[in-house]
Design a protein around this motif. Structure first.
Motif, PDB file in Angstrom:
ATOM      1  N   THR A  21       0.800  -1.236  -0.046  1.00 31.00           N
ATOM      2  CA  THR A  21       0.007  -0.009   0.119  1.00 31.00           C
ATOM      3  C   THR A  21       0.713   1.137  -0.124  1.00 31.00           C
ATOM      4  O   THR A  21       0.723   2.306  -0.925  1.00 31.00           O
ATOM      5  CB  THR A  21      -0.831  -0.087   1.293  1.00 31.00           C
ATOM      6  N   GLY A  25       1.712   3.731  -3.264  1.00 33.27           N
ATOM      7  CA  GLY A  25       1.144   5.041  -3.235  1.00 33.27           C
ATOM      8  C   GLY A  25       2.232   6.188  -3.498  1.00 33.27           C
ATOM      9  O   GLY A  25       2.190   7.150  -3.830  1.00 33.27           O
ATOM     10  N   THR A 123      -4.174   3.222  -8.052  1.00 37.14           N
ATOM     11  CA  THR A 123      -3.452   2.858  -6.735  1.00 37.14           C
ATOM     12  C   THR A 123      -4.462   3.261  -5.560  1.00 37.14           C
ATOM     13  O   THR A 123      -4.332   2.805  -4.762  1.00 37.14           O
ATOM     14  CB  THR A 123      -1.983   3.330  -6.810  1.00 37.14           C
ATOM     15  N   ASN A 127      -6.001   1.306  -2.740  1.00 34.45           N
ATOM     16  CA  ASN A 127      -5.719   1.603  -1.280  1.00 34.45           C
ATOM     17  C   ASN A 127      -7.012   1.680  -0.629  1.00 34.45           C
ATOM     18  O   ASN A 127      -7.257   1.364   0.536  1.00 34.45           O
ATOM     19  CB  ASN A 127      -4.880   2.813  -1.185  1.00 34.45           C
TER      20      ASN A 127
END
Length: 147
Positions: A21, A25, A123, A127
């Motif tokens: 994650t 990011g 992304t 997330n």
């Protein structure tokens, strides 16, 4: 046995999903900077490192649902709505990661590929799916042991 399975499930989620994650990011802004200044030293290395973190920890992350299923089975909650929703969202997150995030990262590492802004959006969806699963795992709506 339930406590052991739950502990391994939670630890695996923290150790495996957390780095994916975070690294996923971080990837789009680094890619944006690398594209803006192609000769910047270290940018390519950083992109390679972040992509490798995502790939490796995604594979390690397979342990999370394995121990999740074992824990749910032991607890007798396999048919619970919150768990089914979590399973569906986890599968969707895995699909987004495998089909969209990792290939786009790989393409950008190789110097081709999508706009980093598009990767940032995908992304973000990945997330958000994981954040939703985390909330469902904590709150467990309808559970007699939930908050």
């Amino acid at each position: 046995m339930t406590k052991f399975l739950l502990a391994v499930h939670v630890l695996a989620a923290i150790v495996a999903v957390g780095p994916v994650t975070v690294a996923a990011g971080m990837f789009p802004p680094v890619a944006r900077r690398a594209l803006a200044a192609p000769g910047e030293p270290g940018a390519t290395g950083t992109l390679n490192l972040l992509h490798r973190i995502c790939r490796v920890y995604a594979l390690v992350g397979v342990v999370v649902p394995v121990f999740g299923f074992a824990t749910a089975s032991e607890m007798g909650v396999l048919g619970s709505g919150w768990l089914i929703a979590s399973i569906v969202l986890t599968a969707l997150a895995a699909l987004v990661l495998a089909a969209l995030v990792l290939p786009a990262q790989g393409a950008l590492v190789e110097g081709r590929g999508p706009n980093p802004a598009r990767l940032a959006m995908v992304t973000g969806v990945f997330n958000l799916l994981w954040a939703t699963v985390t909330v469902l795992m904590i709150v467990r709506p309808g559970s007699t042991t939930g908050a």
